[in-house]
Design an enzyme around this catalytic site. Sequence first.
Site, short mmCIF file in Angstrom:
data_model
loop_
_atom_site.label_atom_id
_atom_site.label_comp_id
_atom_site.label_asym_id
_atom_site.label_seq_id
_atom_site.Cartn_x
_atom_site.Cartn_y
_atom_site.Cartn_z
N SER A 156 40.91 32.68 29.62
CA SER A 156 41.14 33.70 30.64
C SER A 156 42.37 34.52 30.26
O SER A 156 42.75 34.54 29.09
CB SER A 156 41.32 33.04 32.01
OG SER A 156 41.27 34.02 33.04
N ASN A 157 42.98 35.21 31.21
CA ASN A 157 44.17 36.00 30.93
C ASN A 157 45.07 36.00 32.16
O ASN A 157 44.74 35.39 33.17
CB ASN A 157 43.78 37.43 30.51
CG ASN A 157 42.99 38.13 31.58
OD1 ASN A 157 43.45 38.30 32.70
ND2 ASN A 157 41.75 38.52 31.26
N HIS A 158 46.21 36.69 32.06
CA HIS A 158 47.23 36.61 33.10
C HIS A 158 47.08 37.63 34.23
O HIS A 158 48.01 37.82 35.01
CB HIS A 158 48.63 36.78 32.49
CG HIS A 158 49.05 35.63 31.65
ND1 HIS A 158 49.24 34.37 32.16
CD2 HIS A 158 49.31 35.53 30.33
CE1 HIS A 158 49.61 33.55 31.19
NE2 HIS A 158 49.65 34.24 30.06
N ALA A 203 40.43 42.60 34.70
CA ALA A 203 40.77 42.33 33.31
C ALA A 203 39.74 41.34 32.78
O ALA A 203 39.91 40.12 32.85
CB ALA A 203 42.18 41.75 33.22
#
Length: 225
Positions: free
Chosen positions: A29-31, A96
């Site tokens: 995943s991402n932030h 995102a």
Amino acid sequence: VPEQVLAGKKVTITAGPTREALDPVRYLSNHSSGKMGFAIAAAAARAGAEVTLIAGPVRLDTPAGVTRVDVVSTDDMLAAAEQAADDSDLFIAAAAVVDFRPAIVAEQKIKKEDGNDSDVLSLVKNPDIVATIAARKNKRPFVVGFAAETEKVIEHAKGKLARKNLDMIVANDVSDPAGGFNSDRNQVVIIDNAGETALPAALKTELAAELIKRIAERAFAGTHP
Ligand code: C5P
């Protein structure tokens, strides 16, 4: 009471990250915090729109008057987006999205003892949600994307505007500590075929209201609810 610039309009917004399982206990995943997308959903609802907010895994409260659809994977976000877009005048992609996902989701936990020393992950490209909606011939809403860049911000954003066939793109420099992923503030440039407009740095909540105003002007100028 803000101007009801989106009265009678149906708006779909994607927000937050997506999450791709590797095995039963791990994911890619991402932030992304989802703050910008949630602020836009709140602003759109205040402007009179009927809002569907398709949210990846985030820790944020649902804005007042907004219908929230929670998703995890990119495929699930795409399916929810396709369904909501069928009935939307405006589609804003603030999520995102994870660009690549594991080619195979392991049924059991991947073990380091299995002789996996390197190249453990094989990845495949995820579908592009906003480009899929923007490529529609029928039931195509006005489509707005975001571009988070670390260099050549305008150039890269213009490339995405064209490649993804968007009507408008909101570009921001995420290498700038004044804005970006987890910040409450952001500074953006709006780009469409008519040109570029830089907005002053502001709280994401303030910026969202300004973006909604400008998007409504471009998308629905001269139309009446
Ligand atoms: O290519 P990039 O990820 O920078 O493009 C950003 C824009 O495209 C954002 O609006 C994002 O929500 C959207 N996007 C998408 N599906 C993807 C990748 C990006 O909708 N798979």
